[in-house]
Design a protein around this motif. Sequence first.
Motif, PDB file in Angstrom:
ATOM      1  N   ILE A 293      -6.290   4.840 -10.868  1.00 44.76           N
ATOM      2  CA  ILE A 293      -5.306   3.939 -10.284  1.00 44.76           C
ATOM      3  C   ILE A 293      -3.966   4.677 -10.248  1.00 44.76           C
ATOM      4  O   ILE A 293      -3.488   5.177 -11.274  1.00 44.76           O
ATOM      5  CB  ILE A 293      -5.167   2.633 -11.090  1.00 44.76           C
ATOM      6  N   TRP A 294      -3.377   4.725  -9.052  1.00 46.99           N
ATOM      7  CA  TRP A 294      -2.163   5.491  -8.806  1.00 46.99           C
ATOM      8  C   TRP A 294      -1.045   4.568  -8.333  1.00 46.99           C
ATOM      9  O   TRP A 294      -1.289   3.510  -7.762  1.00 46.99           O
ATOM     10  CB  TRP A 294      -2.384   6.542  -7.722  1.00 46.99           C
ATOM     11  N   ASP A 295       0.200   5.026  -8.535  1.00 42.56           N
ATOM     12  CA  ASP A 295       1.373   4.370  -7.971  1.00 42.56           C
ATOM     13  C   ASP A 295       2.248   5.470  -7.372  1.00 42.56           C
ATOM     14  O   ASP A 295       2.811   6.296  -8.110  1.00 42.56           O
ATOM     15  CB  ASP A 295       2.140   3.604  -9.055  1.00 42.56           C
ATOM     16  N   HIS A 296       2.353   5.500  -6.041  1.00 44.99           N
ATOM     17  CA  HIS A 296       3.077   6.621  -5.424  1.00 44.99           C
ATOM     18  C   HIS A 296       4.576   6.553  -5.710  1.00 44.99           C
ATOM     19  O   HIS A 296       5.285   7.563  -5.562  1.00 44.99           O
ATOM     20  CB  HIS A 296       2.803   6.694  -3.921  1.00 44.99           C
ATOM     21  N   GLN A 297       5.071   5.396  -6.157  1.00 44.14           N
ATOM     22  CA  GLN A 297       6.479   5.319  -6.535  1.00 44.14           C
ATOM     23  C   GLN A 297       6.773   6.058  -7.841  1.00 44.14           C
ATOM     24  O   GLN A 297       7.927   6.335  -8.154  1.00 44.14           O
ATOM     25  CB  GLN A 297       6.912   3.862  -6.660  1.00 44.14           C
ATOM     26  N   LEU A 298       5.717   6.369  -8.609  1.00 44.39           N
ATOM     27  CA  LEU A 298       5.897   7.097  -9.863  1.00 44.39           C
ATOM     28  C   LEU A 298       5.881   8.608  -9.672  1.00 44.39           C
ATOM     29  O   LEU A 298       6.118   9.353 -10.630  1.00 44.39           O
ATOM     30  CB  LEU A 298       4.792   6.713 -10.856  1.00 44.39           C
TER      31      LEU A 298
ATOM     32  N   SER B 130       2.403  -2.956  -3.289  1.00 44.76           N
ATOM     33  CA  SER B 130       2.329  -2.121  -2.083  1.00 44.76           C
ATOM     34  C   SER B 130       2.224  -0.632  -2.368  1.00 44.76           C
ATOM     35  O   SER B 130       1.725   0.123  -1.532  1.00 44.76           O
ATOM     36  CB  SER B 130       3.554  -2.389  -1.200  1.00 44.76           C
ATOM     37  N   SER B 131       2.664  -0.186  -3.522  1.00 49.36           N
ATOM     38  CA  SER B 131       2.668   1.249  -3.821  1.00 49.36           C
ATOM     39  C   SER B 131       1.459   1.697  -4.631  1.00 49.36           C
ATOM     40  O   SER B 131       1.319   2.896  -4.920  1.00 49.36           O
ATOM     41  CB  SER B 131       3.946   1.623  -4.578  1.00 49.36           C
ATOM     42  N   VAL B 132       0.573   0.778  -4.997  1.00 53.98           N
ATOM     43  CA  VAL B 132      -0.556   1.087  -5.878  1.00 53.98           C
ATOM     44  C   VAL B 132      -1.846   1.203  -5.070  1.00 53.98           C
ATOM     45  O   VAL B 132      -2.080   0.442  -4.127  1.00 53.98           O
ATOM     46  CB  VAL B 132      -0.710   0.008  -6.973  1.00 53.98           C
TER      47      VAL B 132
END
Length: 508
Positions: free
Chosen positions: A411-416, A397-399
Motif C-alpha cells: 500500500i503506497w501513498d504518492h504524497q509521501l 486520492s493519493s493511496v
Amino acid sequence: MESQTVKKKRGRKPKVRDYYEDAAGGKRGGGAGEGDGGGMRERAKSGQQQPVDDSYSRWKNVVPVIYDWLANHNLVWPSLSCRWGPQFEHGNHKNRQRLYLSEQTDGTVPNTLVIANCEIVKPRVAAAEYISAFNEEARSPFVKKHKTILHPGEVNRIRELPQSNRIVATHTDCPEVFIWDIEAQPNRHAVLGAAVSRPDLILTGHQDNAEFALAMCPAEPFVLSGGKDKSVVLWSIQDHISTLATDSETTKPPGSGGSIIKSNANPSEGNDKPADSPSIGPRGIFHGHEDTVEDVQFCPSSAQEFCSVGDDSCLILWDARVGFSPVVKVEKAHNADLHCVDWNPHDQNLILTGSADNSVCMFDRRNLTSGGVGSPIHKFEDHKAAVLCVQWCPDKSSVFGSSAEDGLLNIWDHQLVGKKKEGGPRTPTSASGLFFKHAGHRDKVVDFHWNASDPWTVVSVSDDCDVSGGGGTLQIWRMSDMIYRDEDAVLAELRNFKSHVAECPSWQ
C-alpha cells in the motif's frame, strides 16, 4: 511461442487433488496426484520455501498490532479473480456483502463463478487476539457460498457493472466476453459431467483469445476488453437494457430490482448452452498494440476515453470520439511487459501501470507524448517479482495498492514520496511512498479489490496452494486506522489513552 504462453498465464493449472470438497463442504475421495504434484509438495517443504515461511511467521506475530480485522479463508480451488459486490445488510457490529470469486478446477468438475456472502466486521470491533487465531487450512466462518454458476472455461477475470448490482462480466480462454445476471442465474452444483451455465449475453469482436484485459465503465453500461489479437474492443449493452438501475436500486437487497439484461429464454429450460445465448457486436475495435493487450481501464468520467497496456511495453490512451487509432502511445512505459493499469477516480490525470520489471509507474496524462520512453511522475520500486495488479484506493486520492508474484500486497501513498519522518531520514530499505505491506499470502497475489462500501477493507487472493494445504488463500483485511490516519490525530488519541490508563485505580 509456447514458452510465452506459459509465461503469461497468471495462475496455475490445478493439480488433480487427493481430495476436494463439494459446495456442501463434504469431502470426496479422488485419485492420486498426476504429473509433478508430489514433486511440488516436496519443493514446498524444501529449503527454497524457507524465506517465505520466515517472512510469514514474522507477519503473523504482528497481526494483532497492525490490523483492525482479518479473515483467512482456505480455498478449495485456485482463484484468479475476486471482486466485491453490493452490501445488502447492515448490523450493529458487522455488515453482509456479496463477493464474486472464481474457481479454477482441474477438469474433474466444471470451472465456476462463485457468489459468496461475506460478513464484514466493523472497525474497532474485533478483538486483537481473535484476528490472529486462524487456521491456515480452514474455511473462514465469515465467507459462505451463496450461489455457483458453472462457467464455460476457467474464469480469468471478473468485473461488476456499476449501473446494476446484479450484472458481472467474465473473461475466459476464448475470444468472447460473457455477461451474467447473477440473481437470475440458477444455482448449479459443480459435479462431473454437469452442463455449463448459459451466459445472459455474449460480447463478440475479438479474433483471438481475450483472457485478462476487462473493464466496466463507471459512467455508462459500456464494456472494454483486450486480447491476444492485439486489439482493444468496446461494447455498449444499451440495446439489451430493459430497465436501467435507478438510484434507489443500490440500496435494495440483491435480486429485488429488475435485470438490465433482456431475457431471451425461459429459465426453466436451463442455462446450459452458451452458443444459444444472445450476442452483440462491438461499437469499435481499436488497433495500436504490437503484442497481447494485458489490461484496460476506462476514464472514470467518460465511456469514450480509456487506456490499455500490453506485452509490447506500451501504455496507450484512446478516445472513441476521434477514431480507432491511439491518441497517445507511450512506446516504452516500462522495461518489460505491462500487466496492469488503473485510472485514478479522484484525479483523472493520474494513471498507474504495473510491470514484469517489478515496478509500478505513475503517469500524468497531461505530460504524455507519443513515441520514445515514457516519463512517469514517479517509479515505485519495492516488489521483488512481477507486479500483477494495481488499484487506486477509493478512500484517499493519493493511496493505491499493488500486488505481485513475490507474495506481497503493498500500500503506497504518492504524497509521501520524498518526505522524511521527524527524527532522521528514512531507512535505506524503505521504499519511497510505501507505508504498509500485507504479507499474509505465501505465494503470488494474483488479484485484490478495495471495498468501496467498507472503507480501507481489502479482499485478496493468492496462488499458494502448495503451502496452504488447499487451492489457495483468500483474505479479507483492514489495516489499523492508526497507520493511515493523520499522525497528529493518532498521537492525540494515544495521549488520551495514556491519561485514561494513568487515572484508572489499581486493582492489585
